[in-house]
Design a protein around this motif. Structure first.
Motif, PDB file in Angstrom:
ATOM      1  N   ILE A  31      47.707  98.097  44.941  1.00  7.52           N
ATOM      2  CA  ILE A  31      47.821  97.494  43.612  1.00  7.52           C
ATOM      3  C   ILE A  31      48.692  98.397  42.754  1.00  7.52           C
ATOM      4  O   ILE A  31      48.496  99.609  42.709  1.00  7.52           O
ATOM      5  CB  ILE A  31      46.441  97.303  42.958  1.00  7.52           C
ATOM      6  CG1 ILE A  31      45.594  96.312  43.772  1.00  7.52           C
ATOM      7  CG2 ILE A  31      46.582  96.800  41.520  1.00  7.52           C
ATOM      8  CD1 ILE A  31      44.181  96.117  43.232  1.00  7.52           C
ATOM      9  N   VAL A 117      41.718  90.202  40.603  1.00  7.16           N
ATOM     10  CA  VAL A 117      42.787  90.076  41.589  1.00  7.16           C
ATOM     11  C   VAL A 117      42.202  90.249  42.984  1.00  7.16           C
ATOM     12  O   VAL A 117      41.071  90.715  43.143  1.00  7.16           O
ATOM     13  CB  VAL A 117      43.918  91.116  41.370  1.00  7.16           C
ATOM     14  CG1 VAL A 117      44.636  90.859  40.053  1.00  7.16           C
ATOM     15  CG2 VAL A 117      43.367  92.536  41.417  1.00  7.16           C
ATOM     16  N   THR A 120      44.803  92.771  49.090  1.00  8.64           N
ATOM     17  CA  THR A 120      45.106  92.201  50.399  1.00  8.64           C
ATOM     18  C   THR A 120      45.778  93.237  51.290  1.00  8.64           C
ATOM     19  O   THR A 120      46.621  94.005  50.830  1.00  8.64           O
ATOM     20  CB  THR A 120      46.040  90.989  50.234  1.00  8.64           C
ATOM     21  OG1 THR A 120      45.475  90.086  49.282  1.00  8.64           O
ATOM     22  CG2 THR A 120      46.227  90.259  51.561  1.00  8.64           C
ATOM     23  N   HIS A 123      49.963  94.109  51.642  1.00 12.69           N
ATOM     24  CA  HIS A 123      50.565  93.370  50.528  1.00 12.69           C
ATOM     25  C   HIS A 123      50.376  94.161  49.248  1.00 12.69           C
ATOM     26  O   HIS A 123      49.319  94.766  49.030  1.00 12.69           O
ATOM     27  CB  HIS A 123      49.909  91.994  50.384  1.00 12.69           C
ATOM     28  CG  HIS A 123      50.357  91.233  49.178  1.00 12.69           C
ATOM     29  ND1 HIS A 123      51.584  90.618  49.086  1.00 12.69           N
ATOM     30  CD2 HIS A 123      49.724  90.996  47.984  1.00 12.69           C
ATOM     31  CE1 HIS A 123      51.691  90.033  47.908  1.00 12.69           C
ATOM     32  NE2 HIS A 123      50.585  90.249  47.219  1.00 12.69           N
ATOM     33  N   THR A 125      49.951  94.022  45.229  1.00  7.69           N
ATOM     34  CA  THR A 125      49.609  93.190  44.083  1.00  7.69           C
ATOM     35  C   THR A 125      50.154  93.859  42.830  1.00  7.69           C
ATOM     36  O   THR A 125      49.892  95.044  42.583  1.00  7.69           O
ATOM     37  CB  THR A 125      48.085  93.023  43.962  1.00  7.69           C
ATOM     38  OG1 THR A 125      47.591  92.367  45.135  1.00  7.69           O
ATOM     39  CG2 THR A 125      47.719  92.191  42.739  1.00  7.69           C
ATOM     40  N   HIS A 126      50.908  93.120  42.032  1.00  7.29           N
ATOM     41  CA  HIS A 126      51.555  93.676  40.846  1.00  7.29           C
ATOM     42  C   HIS A 126      50.861  93.153  39.597  1.00  7.29           C
ATOM     43  O   HIS A 126      50.642  91.945  39.451  1.00  7.29           O
ATOM     44  CB  HIS A 126      53.035  93.292  40.819  1.00  7.29           C
ATOM     45  CG  HIS A 126      53.820  93.850  41.954  1.00  7.29           C
ATOM     46  ND1 HIS A 126      54.685  94.912  41.822  1.00  7.29           N
ATOM     47  CD2 HIS A 126      53.855  93.507  43.277  1.00  7.29           C
ATOM     48  CE1 HIS A 126      55.229  95.195  42.992  1.00  7.29           C
ATOM     49  NE2 HIS A 126      54.737  94.354  43.885  1.00  7.29           N
ATOM     50  N   GLU A 142      48.876  89.236  35.980  1.00  5.39           N
ATOM     51  CA  GLU A 142      49.308  89.418  37.366  1.00  5.39           C
ATOM     52  C   GLU A 142      50.731  88.903  37.521  1.00  5.39           C
ATOM     53  O   GLU A 142      51.121  87.915  36.897  1.00  5.39           O
ATOM     54  CB  GLU A 142      48.377  88.677  38.319  1.00  5.39           C
ATOM     55  CG  GLU A 142      48.687  88.951  39.788  1.00  5.39           C
ATOM     56  CD  GLU A 142      47.700  88.306  40.747  1.00  5.39           C
ATOM     57  OE1 GLU A 142      47.933  88.374  41.967  1.00  5.39           O
ATOM     58  OE2 GLU A 142      46.688  87.724  40.277  1.00  5.39           O
ATOM     59  N   ILE A 144      54.190  88.199  40.354  1.00  9.05           N
ATOM     60  CA  ILE A 144      54.616  87.961  41.729  1.00  9.05           C
ATOM     61  C   ILE A 144      56.045  88.456  41.893  1.00  9.05           C
ATOM     62  O   ILE A 144      56.920  88.132  41.089  1.00  9.05           O
ATOM     63  CB  ILE A 144      54.567  86.461  42.088  1.00  9.05           C
ATOM     64  CG1 ILE A 144      53.135  85.933  42.043  1.00  9.05           C
ATOM     65  CG2 ILE A 144      55.175  86.216  43.468  1.00  9.05           C
ATOM     66  CD1 ILE A 144      53.048  84.430  42.245  1.00  9.05           C
TER      67      ILE A 144
END
Length: 250
Positions: A31, A117, A120, A123, A125-126, A142, A144
């Motif tokens: 994250i 959130v 994952t 991956h 996450t932003h 959040e 993408i």
């Protein structure tokens, strides 16, 4: 109550490197939390024009999913300046809390926000901290960004590579609309030249421990209210086309 602002000693050390994806533990999700201005369409752009760009943010971030885990603090730096908190979170649903105090502590202006959130495997996450409204309070949002674009941006180094011209070449090659106004500033903030990962130092950890009961009180008071009214919003796509002119009335 935001309790970490007003301390004169720095709360963070800095590191330029992101954790390589292969170095993220198999049971964790990456994250990345950053100060980034995510406008809410034309109306928010109008607010920016009238009241100016957001001020610097003094905020701390916690994972409150199953306790109170301090992740780091942002000082009063420029929005879109590359300051980021990196968190390798346990996989699955996570709830994060931010705390903010806009005025000196004597005024006790309190503000919190929360976000849910999914951490994952393999991956990133932003999450952006953006300021909205006349009071310019910070809120989570959040975001993408495609992994290929994230990899491109996070490996940029030097004046030529981080230039708007070079990033636009990438946009052209990937068929990214030139009206995706957020892509260039976010891409640049991810680059080696602009990126600053904030690592909590001993002073910050001591401050959290000192005020832990009060911070927990904020969580216990505000989290249930947020959960009661929570409606998950769509993540903001940095490739989103943002119109900078007022929509026509039909």
């Amino acid at each position: 109550m935001f309790l970490l602002v007003g301390c004169s000693a720095p709360l963070s050390t800095l590191k330029p490197e992101l954790t390589p994806s292969k170095a993220v533990p198999a049971d964790k999700g990456h994250i990345l939390i950053s100060l980034f201005d995510v406008p809410k369409g034309y109306g928010e752009l109008w607010t920016r024009f009238v009241f100016g760009m957001p001020r610097g943010i003094n905020a701390s971030v916690y994972d409150v999913t199953d306790g109170l885990t301090y992740l780091g603090s942002f000082g009063a730096g420029a929005v879109n300046g590359g300051n980021m908190i990196e968190y390798n979170a346990p996989l699955g649903k996570r709830t994060l809390m931010l705390t903010f105090q806009d005025f000196p502590k004597v005024f006790s202006l309190n503000h919190t926000d929360f976000i849910e959130v999914i951490a994952t495997k393999d991956h990133s996450t932003h999450i952006a901290l953006s300021q909205y409204g006349i009071t310019q309070m910070p809120y989570f949002r959040e975001m993408i960004i495609q992994e290929k674009d994230f990899n491109f941006c996070s490996n940029l180094t030097g004046k030529n590579e981080t230039s708007e011209e070079n990033i636009r070449k990438h946009m052209l090659s990937e068929k990214i609309d030139e009206k995706a106004k957020s892509f260039i500033p976010y891409c640049r903030s991810l680059s080696n030249d602009y990126r600053k990962i904030l690592i909590p130092n001993t002073n910050a950890l001591e401050m959290v421990e000192k005020y832990k009961l009060k911070i927990n009180s904020m969580k216990e008071t505000d989290l249930p209210k947020w959960q009661q009214n929570y409606i998950k919003s769509e993540p903001f796509d940095v490739l989103k086309v943002i119109e900078t002119t007022a929509p026509e009335n039909n």
